[in-house]
Enzyme design. Structure first.
Site, PDB file in Angstrom:
ATOM      1  CG  ASP A  71       0.724   2.364  -0.459  1.00 27.95           C
ATOM      2  OD1 ASP A  71       1.784   2.981  -0.273  1.00 27.95           O
ATOM      3  OD2 ASP A  71      -0.120   2.200   0.437  1.00 27.95           O
ATOM      4  CD  GLU A 147      -8.757   2.674   1.671  1.00 29.38           C
ATOM      5  OE1 GLU A 147      -8.694   2.474   2.900  1.00 29.38           O
ATOM      6  OE2 GLU A 147      -8.444   3.763   1.157  1.00 29.38           O
TER       7      GLU A 147
HETATM    8  C1  F6R Z   1       1.401   4.415   3.096  1.00 28.82           C
HETATM    9  C2  F6R Z   1       0.411   3.419   3.498  1.00 28.82           C
HETATM   10  C3  F6R Z   1      -0.682   3.740   4.460  1.00 28.82           C
HETATM   11  C4  F6R Z   1      -0.212   4.533   5.688  1.00 28.82           C
HETATM   12  C5  F6R Z   1      -1.394   4.862   6.594  1.00 28.82           C
HETATM   13  C6  F6R Z   1      -0.981   5.724   7.770  1.00 28.82           C
HETATM   14  O1  F6R Z   1       2.358   3.844   2.220  1.00 28.82           O
HETATM   15  O2  F6R Z   1       0.479   2.331   3.023  1.00 28.82           O
HETATM   16  O3  F6R Z   1      -1.295   2.538   4.869  1.00 28.82           O
HETATM   17  O4  F6R Z   1       0.744   3.793   6.398  1.00 28.82           O
HETATM   18  O5  F6R Z   1      -2.376   5.533   5.857  1.00 28.82           O
HETATM   19  O6  F6R Z   1      -0.521   6.957   7.297  1.00 28.82           O
HETATM   20  P1  F6R Z   1       0.027   8.091   8.279  1.00 28.82           P
HETATM   21  O7  F6R Z   1       1.296   7.603   8.866  1.00 28.82           O
HETATM   22  O8  F6R Z   1       0.245   9.289   7.360  1.00 28.82           O
HETATM   23  O9  F6R Z   1      -1.035   8.327   9.298  1.00 28.82           O
END
Ligand code: F6R
Length: 247
Positions: A71, A147
């Site tokens: 993304d 989401e």
């Molecule tokens: C990022 C993504 C998100 C993250 C998720 C967890 O490319 O696709 O789904 O993997 O928001 O983020 P962290 O590791 O920062 O808690």
């Protein structure tokens, strides 16, 4: 539905990340030209550090990888320090010596984001699909930026970010800078087409989402629960993120 996949439980994030790295490393060693799907975010840093170290010491050849990221924030150019394209170059592609021509990420500043999403799907298809997709998990159960409420049939597209995602990600933005309101993300169906998936989730903030993903119904309220129907997912948790799982 019961969760049909392997679940590894580490004591803490420091022990969990190398397990995800080692899964990827084994597959890259077997085929250096593998197509990987990559994620950004805090949980992934230690995974990339581990792989970079294996590349630096000659254990692993990372130079031939083909990589697609999940993304990108809509409205941010790749040169923006908060863009995921920028993050990937700084934390992985640059230090690992990966040819940027073999990497792809949706262009956040594309003049036509809908066409960009279609280009991205076509690019993944042209590469033969993703062999191993690395996923993190949002505190609200999102995978990529799919989401809650996202259709399990969704493809790469423009999405609105949930308020809790924007709040959670504010920590990565400088004070006073707003988290973008939209992104381009691989869809849930796009993610499910990866041949193998590894999901890494650590820390207490992820506990409710982990429980919903594994023990809840397969329902768009928890996008990650879509993984229940995938043939091969490795889930790597730590004690804190696994805390709300039924005994
Ligand atoms: C990022 C993504 C998100 C993250 C998720 C967890 O490319 O696709 O789904 O993997 O928001 O983020 P962290 O590791 O920062 O808690």
């Amino acid at each position: 539905m019961t969760f049909p996949h392997s679940i590894q439980l580490a004591r803490n994030p420091e022990e969990a990340a190398p397990r995800a790295a080692s899964l990827l490393a084994g597959e890259i060693a077997a085929d250096p030209r593998i197509v990987v799907g990559l994620a950004t975010g805090g949980s992934m840093r230690a995974v990339y550090d581990d792989l970079i170290e294996q590349g630096r010491t000659g254990v692993l050849d990372l130079g031939a990888l083909r990589a697609f990221n999940l993304d990108e924030y809509l409205g941010l150019a790749g040169s923006d320090p908060n863009a995921y394209a920028f993050e990937m170059r700084s934390v992985f592609f640059g230090p690992a010596g990966i040819d940027l021509a073999r990497t792809d990420i949706p262009r956040g500043d594309a003049p036509d984001p809908v066409a960009e999403a279609e280009r991205y799907e076509a690019s993944i298809r042209a590469a033969g699909g993703i062999d191993r997709q690395l996923l993190g998990l949002g505190t609200n159960g999102h995978i990529g930026f799919n989401e809650p409420g996202s259709s399990f049939a969704s493809r790469t597209r423009v999405v609105d970010l949930a308020p809790d995602t924007r709040t959670a990600n504010a920590r990565y933005f400088p004070p006073g800078r707003e988290v973008p309101t939209q992104a381009i993300t691989m869809g849930i169906a796009t993610i499910l087409e990866a041949r193998r998936i590894v999901l890494l989730a650590t820390g207490p903030a992820k506990a409710a989402a982990v429980a919903a993903m594994i023990a809840g119904p397969r329902h768009p309220d928890c996008p990650a629960s879509a993984l229940q129907a995938h043939p091969h997912v490795d889930v790597i948790l730590d004690v804190a993120s696994a805390a709300a799982l039924p005994a």
